[in-house]
Design a protein around this motif. Structure first.
Motif, PDB file in Angstrom:
ATOM      1  N   GLU A  26       0.969  -1.195  -0.104  1.00 19.57           N
ATOM      2  CA  GLU A  26       0.163   0.032   0.009  1.00 19.57           C
ATOM      3  C   GLU A  26       0.766   1.236  -0.035  1.00 19.57           C
ATOM      4  O   GLU A  26       0.706   2.162  -0.773  1.00 19.57           O
ATOM      5  N   LYS A  27       2.035   1.262   0.801  1.00 25.12           N
ATOM      6  CA  LYS A  27       2.657   2.471   1.015  1.00 25.12           C
ATOM      7  C   LYS A  27       3.524   2.581  -0.396  1.00 25.12           C
ATOM      8  O   LYS A  27       3.749   3.588  -0.773  1.00 25.12           O
ATOM      9  N   ALA A  28       4.033   1.609  -0.905  1.00 28.20           N
ATOM     10  CA  ALA A  28       4.884   1.617  -2.153  1.00 28.20           C
ATOM     11  C   ALA A  28       3.951   2.101  -3.312  1.00 28.20           C
ATOM     12  O   ALA A  28       4.284   2.733  -4.228  1.00 28.20           O
ATOM     13  N   SER A  29       2.574   1.665  -3.358  1.00 23.10           N
ATOM     14  CA  SER A  29       1.870   2.160  -4.515  1.00 23.10           C
ATOM     15  C   SER A  29       1.601   3.605  -4.410  1.00 23.10           C
ATOM     16  O   SER A  29       1.528   4.288  -5.285  1.00 23.10           O
ATOM     17  N   ASN A  30       1.367   4.091  -3.266  1.00 27.78           N
ATOM     18  CA  ASN A  30       1.295   5.703  -2.849  1.00 27.78           C
ATOM     19  C   ASN A  30       2.338   6.206  -3.246  1.00 27.78           C
ATOM     20  O   ASN A  30       2.479   7.443  -4.001  1.00 27.78           O
ATOM     21  N   LEU A  31       3.862   5.729  -2.861  1.00 26.13           N
ATOM     22  CA  LEU A  31       4.937   6.537  -3.295  1.00 26.13           C
ATOM     23  C   LEU A  31       5.009   6.383  -4.683  1.00 26.13           C
ATOM     24  O   LEU A  31       5.651   7.418  -5.359  1.00 26.13           O
ATOM     25  N   LEU A  32       4.684   5.365  -5.570  1.00 24.98           N
ATOM     26  CA  LEU A  32       4.821   5.296  -6.914  1.00 24.98           C
ATOM     27  C   LEU A  32       3.967   6.172  -7.651  1.00 24.98           C
ATOM     28  O   LEU A  32       3.966   6.520  -8.839  1.00 24.98           O
ATOM     29  N   GLU A  33       2.887   6.851  -7.165  1.00 23.73           N
ATOM     30  CA  GLU A  33       2.157   7.710  -7.630  1.00 23.73           C
ATOM     31  C   GLU A  33       3.151   9.084  -8.019  1.00 23.73           C
ATOM     32  O   GLU A  33       2.553   9.854  -8.880  1.00 23.73           O
ATOM     33  N   GLU A  34       4.160   9.267  -6.953  1.00 19.43           N
ATOM     34  CA  GLU A  34       4.860  10.627  -7.280  1.00 19.43           C
ATOM     35  C   GLU A  34       6.430  10.143  -7.531  1.00 19.43           C
ATOM     36  O   GLU A  34       7.130  11.409  -7.758  1.00 19.43           O
ATOM     37  N   ASN A  35       6.627   9.185  -7.579  1.00 14.58           N
ATOM     38  CA  ASN A  35       8.154   8.734  -7.761  1.00 14.58           C
ATOM     39  C   ASN A  35       8.386   7.588  -8.713  1.00 14.58           C
ATOM     40  O   ASN A  35       7.542   6.938  -9.116  1.00 14.58           O
ATOM     41  N   ASP A  36       9.463   7.551  -9.504  1.00 13.42           N
ATOM     42  CA  ASP A  36       9.534   6.623 -10.427  1.00 13.42           C
ATOM     43  C   ASP A  36      10.171   5.247 -10.196  1.00 13.42           C
ATOM     44  O   ASP A  36       9.841   4.374 -10.530  1.00 13.42           O
ATOM     45  N   ARG A  37      10.762   5.196  -8.877  1.00 12.78           N
ATOM     46  CA  ARG A  37      11.142   4.006  -8.427  1.00 12.78           C
ATOM     47  C   ARG A  37      11.026   3.777  -6.887  1.00 12.78           C
ATOM     48  O   ARG A  37      11.316   4.602  -6.230  1.00 12.78           O
ATOM     49  N   VAL A  38      10.756   2.457  -6.435  1.00 11.64           N
ATOM     50  CA  VAL A  38      10.740   2.396  -5.241  1.00 11.64           C
ATOM     51  C   VAL A  38      11.281   0.821  -4.693  1.00 11.64           C
ATOM     52  O   VAL A  38      10.945   0.125  -5.517  1.00 11.64           O
ATOM     53  N   LEU A  39      12.236   0.842  -3.842  1.00 12.82           N
ATOM     54  CA  LEU A  39      12.662  -0.396  -3.489  1.00 12.82           C
ATOM     55  C   LEU A  39      12.347  -0.807  -2.111  1.00 12.82           C
ATOM     56  O   LEU A  39      12.455  -0.077  -1.172  1.00 12.82           O
ATOM     57  N   VAL A  40      11.901  -2.158  -2.040  1.00 15.47           N
ATOM     58  CA  VAL A  40      11.179  -2.510  -0.711  1.00 15.47           C
ATOM     59  C   VAL A  40      12.002  -3.620  -0.397  1.00 15.47           C
ATOM     60  O   VAL A  40      12.510  -4.368  -0.721  1.00 15.47           O
ATOM     61  N   VAL A  41      12.703  -3.267   0.918  1.00 16.76           N
ATOM     62  CA  VAL A  41      13.689  -4.299   1.748  1.00 16.76           C
ATOM     63  C   VAL A  41      12.944  -4.752   2.876  1.00 16.76           C
ATOM     64  O   VAL A  41      12.800  -3.779   3.807  1.00 16.76           O
ATOM     65  N   TYR A  42      12.693  -5.869   3.048  1.00 14.30           N
ATOM     66  CA  TYR A  42      11.887  -6.636   4.092  1.00 14.30           C
ATOM     67  C   TYR A  42      12.977  -7.173   5.098  1.00 14.30           C
ATOM     68  O   TYR A  42      14.083  -7.581   4.774  1.00 14.30           O
ATOM     69  N   GLU A  43      12.793  -6.728   6.461  1.00 15.26           N
ATOM     70  CA  GLU A  43      13.614  -7.036   7.559  1.00 15.26           C
ATOM     71  C   GLU A  43      12.651  -7.900   8.537  1.00 15.26           C
ATOM     72  O   GLU A  43      11.349  -7.988   8.277  1.00 15.26           O
ATOM     73  N   LYS A  44      13.218  -8.160   9.537  1.00 13.89           N
ATOM     74  CA  LYS A  44      12.376  -8.761  10.601  1.00 13.89           C
ATOM     75  C   LYS A  44      11.354  -7.824  11.253  1.00 13.89           C
ATOM     76  O   LYS A  44      11.904  -6.940  12.143  1.00 13.89           O
ATOM     77  N   GLY A  45      10.020  -8.050  11.119  1.00 15.07           N
ATOM     78  CA  GLY A  45       9.155  -7.227  11.732  1.00 15.07           C
ATOM     79  C   GLY A  45       8.976  -5.804  10.922  1.00 15.07           C
ATOM     80  O   GLY A  45       8.051  -5.093  11.533  1.00 15.07           O
ATOM     81  N   CYS A  46       9.648  -5.542   9.897  1.00 22.11           N
ATOM     82  CA  CYS A  46       9.426  -4.265   9.116  1.00 22.11           C
ATOM     83  C   CYS A  46       9.912  -4.140   8.015  1.00 22.11           C
ATOM     84  O   CYS A  46      10.653  -5.185   7.592  1.00 22.11           O
ATOM     85  N   ALA A  47       9.759  -3.166   7.177  1.00 23.44           N
ATOM     86  CA  ALA A  47       9.999  -3.262   5.736  1.00 23.44           C
ATOM     87  C   ALA A  47      10.545  -1.602   5.667  1.00 23.44           C
ATOM     88  O   ALA A  47       9.740  -0.763   5.823  1.00 23.44           O
ATOM     89  N   SER A  48      11.721  -1.370   4.845  1.00 20.29           N
ATOM     90  CA  SER A  48      12.166  -0.185   4.400  1.00 20.29           C
ATOM     91  C   SER A  48      12.005   0.171   3.047  1.00 20.29           C
ATOM     92  O   SER A  48      12.277  -0.865   2.023  1.00 20.29           O
ATOM     93  N   LEU A  49      11.238   1.383   2.641  1.00 22.76           N
ATOM     94  CA  LEU A  49      10.948   1.593   1.096  1.00 22.76           C
ATOM     95  C   LEU A  49      11.763   2.928   1.098  1.00 22.76           C
ATOM     96  O   LEU A  49      11.600   3.935   1.513  1.00 22.76           O
ATOM     97  N   TYR A  50      12.902   2.476   0.079  1.00 22.54           N
ATOM     98  CA  TYR A  50      13.653   3.596  -0.404  1.00 22.54           C
ATOM     99  C   TYR A  50      13.176   3.950  -1.762  1.00 22.54           C
ATOM    100  O   TYR A  50      12.788   3.121  -2.649  1.00 22.54           O
ATOM    101  N   TYR A  51      13.211   5.270  -1.880  1.00 22.58           N
ATOM    102  CA  TYR A  51      12.544   5.947  -3.293  1.00 22.58           C
ATOM    103  C   TYR A  51      13.264   7.017  -3.738  1.00 22.58           C
ATOM    104  O   TYR A  51      14.002   7.690  -2.992  1.00 22.58           O
TER     105      TYR A  51
END
Length: 65
Positions: A26-51
């Motif tokens: 959901e967050k990546a979809s929102n970020l992609l509305e305004e950005n060209d690329r989003v990288l999602v890195v899953y960790e234990k219990g969380c995810a980091s979305l770099y854009y």
């Protein structure tokens, strides 16, 4: 590079990875509305979305989900 962190929530809840994937998607979809690329890195219990964003574009709010 800006980053947004998404957390799964309650650690005792079964299926927390499914919740994390849903929140990150959901967050990546929102970020992609305004950005060209989003990288999602899953960790234990969380995810980091770099854009990447244009410096002229306003940064999205970095609120924990």
């Amino acid at each position: 590079m800006p980053v947004v962190t998404v957390r799964a929530g309650n650690k005792q809840r079964p299926g927390k990875f499914d919740v994390l994937v849903r929140k990150a998607t959901e967050k990546a979809s929102n970020l992609l509305e305004e950005n060209d690329r989003v990288l999602v890195v899953y960790e234990k219990g969380c995810a980091s979305l770099y854009y990447e964003r244009d410096d002229a574009a306003p940064a999205p709010a970095n609120r924990p989900s």
